[in-house]
Motif scaffolding. Structure first.
Motif, short mmCIF file in Angstrom:
data_model
loop_
_atom_site.label_atom_id
_atom_site.label_comp_id
_atom_site.label_asym_id
_atom_site.label_seq_id
_atom_site.Cartn_x
_atom_site.Cartn_y
_atom_site.Cartn_z
N ILE A 140 0.84 -1.19 0.00
CA ILE A 140 0.00 0.00 0.00
C ILE A 140 0.88 1.24 0.00
CG2 ILE A 140 -1.70 1.32 1.33
CD1 ILE A 140 -2.87 -1.36 2.20
N PHE A 141 1.92 1.24 0.86
CA PHE A 141 2.96 2.28 0.78
C PHE A 141 4.24 1.73 1.36
CE2 PHE A 141 5.60 5.79 2.12
CZ PHE A 141 5.50 6.66 1.04
N THR A 142 5.18 1.33 0.49
CA THR A 142 6.54 0.98 0.89
C THR A 142 7.44 1.29 -0.28
OG1 THR A 142 6.74 -1.29 0.03
CG2 THR A 142 5.60 -1.03 2.13
N ASP A 143 8.74 1.12 -0.06
CA ASP A 143 9.70 1.28 -1.14
C ASP A 143 10.08 -0.05 -1.75
OD1 ASP A 143 9.84 4.01 -1.13
OD2 ASP A 143 11.40 4.09 0.38
N VAL A 144 9.34 -1.09 -1.41
CA VAL A 144 9.62 -2.41 -1.95
C VAL A 144 8.73 -2.65 -3.16
CG1 VAL A 144 9.50 -4.88 -1.50
CG2 VAL A 144 10.31 -3.33 0.26
N THR A 145 9.32 -3.09 -4.25
CA THR A 145 8.54 -3.40 -5.45
C THR A 145 7.70 -4.62 -5.18
OG1 THR A 145 10.30 -2.54 -6.85
CG2 THR A 145 8.64 -3.92 -7.90
N SER A 149 -1.86 -1.67 -4.54
CA SER A 149 -3.04 -0.96 -4.99
C SER A 149 -2.78 0.53 -5.09
CB SER A 149 -4.20 -1.22 -4.02
OG SER A 149 -3.78 -1.06 -2.70
N GLY A 150 -1.61 0.98 -4.62
CA GLY A 150 -1.27 2.39 -4.73
C GLY A 150 -2.04 3.22 -3.73
N ALA A 151 -1.52 4.38 -3.39
CA ALA A 151 -2.18 5.24 -2.42
C ALA A 151 -1.71 6.66 -2.60
CB ALA A 151 -1.86 4.76 -0.99
N SER A 152 -2.54 7.61 -2.20
CA SER A 152 -2.15 9.02 -2.24
C SER A 152 -2.73 9.71 -1.02
CB SER A 152 -2.66 9.68 -3.53
OG SER A 152 -4.08 9.66 -3.57
N GLY A 153 -2.03 10.72 -0.56
CA GLY A 153 -2.45 11.45 0.62
C GLY A 153 -1.26 11.70 1.51
N LEU A 180 -6.71 5.05 -1.41
CA LEU A 180 -6.19 4.01 -2.28
C LEU A 180 -6.74 4.20 -3.69
CD1 LEU A 180 -6.46 0.86 -0.01
CD2 LEU A 180 -4.82 2.73 0.05
N SER A 181 -5.91 3.87 -4.67
CA SER A 181 -6.35 3.99 -6.05
C SER A 181 -7.35 2.90 -6.42
CB SER A 181 -5.15 3.94 -7.00
OG SER A 181 -4.42 2.73 -6.84
N PHE A 257 -11.74 -2.11 2.00
CA PHE A 257 -11.54 -0.71 2.35
C PHE A 257 -10.91 0.02 1.16
CE2 PHE A 257 -7.66 -2.87 3.51
CZ PHE A 257 -6.64 -2.00 3.17
N ASP A 258 -11.09 1.35 1.15
CA ASP A 258 -10.47 2.16 0.11
C ASP A 258 -9.83 3.43 0.66
OD1 ASP A 258 -12.73 3.81 0.52
OD2 ASP A 258 -13.83 2.78 -1.06
#
Length: 472
Positions: A140-145, A149-153, A180-181, A257-258
């Motif tokens: 959801i949010f890490t620097d690991v490939t 689902s991606g996220a913004s905020g 989440l996208s 959840f989103d």
């Protein structure tokens, strides 16, 4: 004299403020006709901003004034002496706030309106990145490939190390919102029918400028349901890792959840700009007997290596020459995708840095019996065959491997394998466009941690399709 300062380098922005009703007033110099006394004159004052934008200094321009009083428009007045500067550190609760500064000296009061813009001081440390393998993490949010689902905020803070962090501020009055996208459906988070039972967060707070208790809410906008966990204790100045069971730790249990909300926890205290920093939000795959992307319709997903020392992390080549039969055994009337190995991608005696090996981890019931099933086909075009003949190899490895090179070096450490030598052409050239069916019975080891692996040893193209692990 108030000497409040913040531990940051000062950016000095000077401005002269002159009251309109006293514009042009000139200080009076000492005069013997007044018995050598200097007239008390207050002509103007200057302001300077430093630190994070909240530290404001006031310097009155006066003659013959012993002291003066500054009202910064936020709290008790501060008294300064002739020639001195007084400084005030405004609270960092709001991102921007308007104030009126009043300075009284020698019986005269002058005012000025200012806008104080509060900036947040970001941290410079990060927690370790998750160690889970590429396709066992839903990022959801890490620097690991990984699958995500991606996220913004929030505010993204980029460290010199290249790590990115998420920053949420003003949590005494606002919610930190992470959108989440795509909606995450827990039961299908990784793949149809393959979900997750838990989620991880790393959270950091400096209590002097942050919060000491955290509330996290998963928002399901589709069903208008909020899933809440509250009263989480943070540790001052340290990263804290949280692992939550999605079924038991939230009320009610999380189905989908989103959005994720970060708020001040019940009974907690928020100070200054009330900031937390968040990293490594991820879910882990519920592993079992289900092979993900067993028909290869999603390309290399779930088969690719994260690390392969001196080798190729890609597991096979792209193909449009798979079996005519779909994953459920239905004749589609045409070719599906499948996985393909060319001669340059072969292993065995053809092994090179370009060799490719498909790999997928499972966690099975220890001691239980299973069957690995798949179809294969090998082109029968002329070519220089390896010793023993061209073949497709399928194995059940007896453990999980972090590095593909280690797995290849330990192919003998397996619970079952098959070398398929039938070379009748690609799937569409074989009887019923089906290729050759392989079934390898095996018993899960005591840990249940096994892995399925495929490779080819052939001067011509070889194919695998419709991989399954079936409990007996």
């Amino acid at each position: 004299m108030n000497l409040l300062k913040k531990a940051t380098s000062a950016l000095l922005i000077m401005g002269i403020v002159i009251s309109c009703d006293d514009e042009g007033f000139i200080p009076i110099a000492p005069d013997d006709s007044f018995n050598g006394e200097t007239a008390a004159v207050f002509s103007s004052f200057s302001t300077a901003t430093s630190g994070d934008g909240t530290v404001v200094s006031v310097t009155p321009i006066t003659v013959g004034v012993d002291s003066y009083v500054v009202d910064f428009g936020d709290g008790s007045p501060i008294t300064g002496a002739q020639g001195e500067t007084v400084t005030y550190d405004y609270p960092n609760i709001n991102a921007s706030e308007d104030y009126t500064i009043s300075v009284t000296a020698g019986g005269t009061t002058k005012t000025a309106d200012i806008t104080v813009n509060h900036s947040v001081e970001s941290i410079s440390t990060a927690p370790p990145s998750p160690e889970g393998k590429r396709y066992n993490l839903l990022n959801i949010f890490t620097d690991v490939t990984s699958v995500g689902s991606g996220a913004s905020g929030g505010k993204v803070v980029a460290l010199e190390s290249g790590n990115n962090l998420l920053e949420f501020s003003r949590l005494h009055s606002e919610s930190g919102v992470l959108e989440l996208s795509d909606e995450v459906v827990i039961a299908d988070a990784f793949y149809s029918g393959v979900g997750s039972s838990n989620i991880h967060f790393d959270v950091h707070s400096n209590f002097a400028t942050g919060i000491d208790k955290l509330k996290i809410t998963f928002v399901d906008n589709t069903n208008a349901v909020n899933h809440v966990i509250d009263d989480l204790d943070l540790i001052d100045g340290e990263w804290v890792g949280f692992d939550f069971d999605l079924s038991t730790d939230f009320s009610p249990a999380v189905a989908q959840f989103d959005e994720i909300l970060f708020e001040l926890g019940t009974g907690g205290t928020a100070n200054d700009h009330a900031t937390i920093t968040v990293d490594n939000i991820y879910m882990t795959r519920m592993t079992g007997a289900t092979i993900l992307n067993g028909d290869f319709e999603d390309g290399q997903d779930f088969w690719k290596w994260t690390t392969f020392t001196d080798g190729e992390t890609n597991p096979f080549g792209s193909s449009s020459d798979g079996s005519d039969f779909d994953y459920d055994g239905n004749d589609t009337g045409g070719k599906t995708r499948g996985a393909k190995w060319s001669s340059s991608q072969s292993g065995g005696e053809f092994r090179s840095s370009s060799s490719r090996y498909a790999y997928q981890e499972l966690v099975l019931t220890p001691g239980a019996n299973y069957v690995l099933e798949y179809q294969y086909a090998i082109k029968d075009d002329s070519g220089t065959d390896p010793i023993g003949g061209r073949r497709v190899v399928g194995l059940i490895l007896d453990q999980h491997y972090d590095d593909g090179a280690d797995a290849v070096d330990n192919l003998g450490n397996n619970l079952g394998f098959n070398e398929g030598f039938v070379a009748e052409g690609k799937f569409s050239d074989t009887d019923n466009d089906f290729g050759t069916l392989v079934q390898i019975p095996f018993t899960a080891n005591s840990s249940g941690e096994v892995a399925v692996m495929f490779y080819a040893v052939s001067p011509k193209d070889a194919y695998v399709d419709n991989v399954k692990v079936i409990a007996q």
